[in-house]
Design an enzyme around this catalytic site. Structure first.
Site, mmCIF file in Angstrom:
data_model
loop_
_atom_site.group_PDB
_atom_site.id
_atom_site.type_symbol
_atom_site.label_atom_id
_atom_site.label_comp_id
_atom_site.label_asym_id
_atom_site.label_seq_id
_atom_site.Cartn_x
_atom_site.Cartn_y
_atom_site.Cartn_z
ATOM 1 C CD GLU A 16 6.943 -5.521 -2.078
ATOM 2 O OE1 GLU A 16 6.934 -4.857 -3.045
ATOM 3 O OE2 GLU A 16 7.951 -6.160 -1.731
ATOM 4 C CB CYS B 237 2.719 0.158 -6.899
ATOM 5 S SG CYS B 237 3.223 -1.409 -7.718
ATOM 6 C CB VAL C 112 -1.087 3.056 5.300
ATOM 7 C CG1 VAL C 112 -1.569 1.674 6.107
ATOM 8 C CG2 VAL C 112 -2.084 3.844 5.023
ATOM 9 N N GLY C 113 2.197 2.398 5.420
ATOM 10 C CA GLY C 113 3.516 1.561 5.702
ATOM 11 C C GLY C 113 4.158 2.118 7.111
ATOM 12 N N GLY D 289 0.764 -1.070 -0.003
ATOM 13 C CA GLY D 289 0.179 0.012 -0.113
ATOM 14 C C GLY D 289 0.825 1.331 0.077
HETATM 15 P P1 NAD Z 1 -3.409 2.403 1.754
HETATM 16 O O1 NAD Z 1 -2.010 2.276 2.152
HETATM 17 O O2 NAD Z 1 -4.121 3.659 1.856
HETATM 18 O O3 NAD Z 1 -4.444 1.513 2.227
HETATM 19 C C1 NAD Z 1 -4.297 -0.044 2.345
HETATM 20 C C2 NAD Z 1 -5.179 -0.584 3.254
HETATM 21 O O4 NAD Z 1 -4.574 -0.303 4.581
HETATM 22 C C3 NAD Z 1 -6.566 -0.078 3.481
HETATM 23 O O5 NAD Z 1 -7.140 -0.997 2.429
HETATM 24 C C4 NAD Z 1 -6.852 0.058 4.781
HETATM 25 O O6 NAD Z 1 -7.275 -1.256 5.075
HETATM 26 C C5 NAD Z 1 -5.405 0.184 5.622
HETATM 27 N N1 NAD Z 1 -5.526 1.334 5.897
HETATM 28 C C6 NAD Z 1 -5.643 2.694 5.532
HETATM 29 N N2 NAD Z 1 -5.301 3.577 6.299
HETATM 30 C C7 NAD Z 1 -4.846 3.224 7.449
HETATM 31 C C8 NAD Z 1 -4.577 3.519 8.818
HETATM 32 N N3 NAD Z 1 -4.733 4.919 8.842
HETATM 33 N N4 NAD Z 1 -4.347 2.693 9.573
HETATM 34 C C9 NAD Z 1 -4.483 1.357 9.689
HETATM 35 N N5 NAD Z 1 -4.871 1.030 8.261
HETATM 36 C C10 NAD Z 1 -4.879 1.702 7.419
HETATM 37 O O7 NAD Z 1 -3.276 2.062 0.238
HETATM 38 P P2 NAD Z 1 -3.760 3.045 -1.148
HETATM 39 O O8 NAD Z 1 -3.045 4.428 -0.836
HETATM 40 O O9 NAD Z 1 -5.036 3.027 -1.448
HETATM 41 O O10 NAD Z 1 -2.958 2.324 -2.110
HETATM 42 C C11 NAD Z 1 -2.226 2.968 -2.978
HETATM 43 C C12 NAD Z 1 -0.561 3.113 -2.632
HETATM 44 O O11 NAD Z 1 -0.198 1.710 -2.638
HETATM 45 C C13 NAD Z 1 -0.074 3.589 -3.733
HETATM 46 O O12 NAD Z 1 1.189 4.432 -2.936
HETATM 47 C C14 NAD Z 1 0.685 2.661 -4.612
HETATM 48 O O13 NAD Z 1 2.147 2.734 -5.057
HETATM 49 C C15 NAD Z 1 1.014 1.459 -3.333
HETATM 50 N N6 NAD Z 1 1.011 0.129 -3.960
HETATM 51 C C16 NAD Z 1 2.065 -0.535 -3.917
HETATM 52 C C17 NAD Z 1 2.347 -1.819 -4.371
HETATM 53 C C18 NAD Z 1 3.690 -2.478 -4.346
HETATM 54 O O14 NAD Z 1 3.394 -3.705 -4.893
HETATM 55 N N7 NAD Z 1 4.544 -2.132 -4.169
HETATM 56 C C19 NAD Z 1 0.949 -2.344 -5.067
HETATM 57 C C20 NAD Z 1 -0.089 -1.627 -5.239
HETATM 58 C C21 NAD Z 1 -0.021 -0.378 -4.641
#
Ligand code: NAD
Length: 506
Positions: free
Chosen positions: A220, A254, A202-203, A198
């Site tokens: 990731e 991503c 959030v990471g 993600g």
């Molecule tokens: P995100 O990180 O906002 O959310 C992912 C999940 O985390 C959500 O479904 C939710 O359940 C949880 N979450 C969200 N906010 C939270 C919080 N404050 N506390 C705890 N949990 C929480 O994902 P997004 O922004 O919708 O995704 C897009 C991002 O993900 C982009 O930056 C993209 O580059 C990255 N991404 C990376 C890869 C990879 O393989 N490296 C793949 C797909 C997406």
């Protein structure tokens, strides 16, 4: 429309984690025959339900069937087959050649042990690939798994929530659903590893939660991945490949090309070629094309529409149309963008908008790339190896794809992961296995030859120390010998060492 997904209660989340812990401790997940059976089941899950998966992905983001095949279905099937074929080899204990002379007669080896109960948090843009590919690796390594699906791609999450318990062993693999609240609670539980896909924001939350239990993480993440075009490039080919890397899944990937660095002298040629490509692929009005996906949510439509509207530089060459109701944003090209435009160039775009920045010499482009944290991928378009090397040597990124886009991620023989802000760790194929494995170091001695060990026991003295030194530190002459393998030199040095030894004994 109401969500097809039911969120897990806090109690059920807690119960799942404890239940998996108890079952993991029975050792049930460890036998290779069991792991292979589960991987075969996962393969069957995807194969038997392929049509339903296409339908769910279409409902979530109008993902074209071909993109669902290449981006979600195929990687999972291929990864299952890879592990069915290679698991025996990967899981085997590794015999290691000891470095210390005192271990020459002992067994030195590395066992591949599972980490325990692991948490996988999937992402919505490739909800099948990004949930099930790490899952295959975790099962292959012998772990119990809590799989948190993305609530944002709710149709696909609902389908996987129905199917996983039907195909996989419930005592060891459990699905959890929910949004921020549920994920926050889930992260308070103790896991033995967390694999998160993600955003970097959030990471950081995931990493902070993991640190409370000293749990290891694989992150990731994403970032602004640039495509740099050099002077000599074949522009029409570059336009095709960049368009593929920008509009696949409507830019919700991503590793999408986030922005382009184009030589100023070739900007017009690039814009014309790009326009031609988009027309050929999606017709006069991309809204009518069955091959163009939609954004996953209105929130993302508003976010990207805001980027277009509030940008501080650049002119729209084509695109820019937004239809909130159908979650449509046209393929959009914006040129004359300034690098310091904090709207277009601040955050990762993650949608179908492509800013183009021009440069006059390659060093200038490299300086711009280095102003951002290392991206997940760096794209280079050039026919000249010297220029490719110049970019590689002066930049950092998770991966690199030269003269193409996205395809490096599909090549599972390569590691996939970021560096710095774009991620921690990597996976795919045997690297997924390593990610979910503890390399357990084993030194096994026999209960004999105790006299050899006396050199390291008290009472200490200088002659024992001299022998100990020879057991513990490779003699510099031996290193010299290995590096200069001339036979006469070898014999002379061996004779010399032998004489030194005799003299010390006398
Ligand atoms: P995100 O990180 O906002 O959310 C992912 C999940 O985390 C959500 O479904 C939710 O359940 C949880 N979450 C969200 N906010 C939270 C919080 N404050 N506390 C705890 N949990 C929480 O994902 P997004 O922004 O919708 O995704 C897009 C991002 O993900 C982009 O930056 C993209 O580059 C990255 N991404 C990376 C890869 C990879 O393989 N490296 C793949 C797909 C997406």
């Amino acid at each position: 429309m109401s969500s097809p997904l039911t969120y897990s209660t806090f109690d059920s989340i807690q119960d799942s984690v404890s239940y998996l812990r108890v079952n993991f401790d029975t050792g049930k997940a460890r036998p290779l025959s069991f792991r292979k059976l589960q991987i075969q089941q996962l393969y069957d899950l995807v194969k038997d339900n392929e049509e339903r998966i296409y339908e769910a992905l279409a409902k979530d983001m109008n993902k074209p069937r071909s993109e669902a095949l290449s981006g979600d279905i195929a990687p999972v099937l291929e990864e299952c087959l890879y592990f069915l074929d290679n698991l025996d080899r990967l899981a085997k204990e590794e015999k290691v050649k000891p470095r210390l002379g005192m271990h020459a007669m002992d067994t030195v080896k590395v066992r591949r042990d599972p980490l325990g109960v692991v948490l996988i948090i999937g992402c919505w843009n490739y909800p099948v690939q990004l949930s099930l590919v790490p899952l295959v690796g975790a099962i292959a390594a012998g772990n119990a798994v809590v799989l948190k699906l993305s609530e944002i791609s709710s149709y696909t999450a609902a389908l996987l929530t129905e199917l996983i318990p039907r195909y996989l062993n419930n005592a060891l693999y459990r699905v959890v659903n929910g949004a921020v609240e549920e994920t926050t609670f889930l992260l308070t539980q103790k896991f033995d590893h967390i694999f998160y896909t993600g955003s970097p924001n959030v990471g950081k939350i995931v990493m902070a939660a993991a640190s409370k239990h000293l749990t290891g993480v694989t992150l990731e993440l994403g970032g602004k991945s640039p495509a740099v075009i050099t002077e000599d490039a074949d522009i029409q080919l570059v336009a095709n490949r960049i368009a593929f890397g920008k509009f696949y899944n409507c830019g919700q990937i991503c590793i999408a090309v986030d922005y382009v660095l184009c030589p100023a002298a070739r900007l017009d040629e690039f814009t014309n070629a790009f326009r031609k490509t988009i027309k050929e692929w999606f017709g006069e009005n991309p809204k009518n094309s069955k091959d163009y996906a939609r954004l996953v949510s209105v929130r993302h439509v508003d976010r990207i529409a805001g980027i277009i509207e509030n940008r501080k530089s650049g002119g729209i060459v084509f695109g820019g149309d937004v239809d909130r109701d159908s979650r449509y944003i046209a393929p959009t090209l914006i040129t004359d963008v300034k690098f310091n435009d904090d709207v277009l160039m601040g955050e990762e775009i993650f949608g179908p908008v492509l800013p183009v920045i021009t440069y006059n010499n390659l060093d200038e482009a490299i300086t711009l790339i280095k102003k951002n944290p290392p991206p997940l991928v760096l794209y280079i378009f050039s026919k000249k190896q010297k220029l490719i090397e110049q970019v590689l040597q002066n930049t950092q990124s998770g991966g690199v794809c030269v003269n193409d886009t996205l395809m490096h991620q599909a090549e599972y023989a390569l590691p996939f992961g970021g560096v710095g802000n774009s991620g921690v760790g990597n996976y795919h194929g045997h690297r997924s296995f390593n990610t979910f494995t503890h390399e357990r170091a084993i030194l096994q001695k026999k209960q004999k030859l105790e006299f050899i060990n006396k050199v390291r026991y008290p009472p200490y003295n200088s002659s024992r120390d001299a022998i100990l030194r020879n057991f513990m530190v490779t003699h510099p002459y031996i290193v010299y010998l290995k590096r200069n393998r001339g036979p006469i030199k070898t014999i002379l040095i061996l004779i010399f060492l032998f004489l030194v030894y005799l003299k010390k004994r006398a």
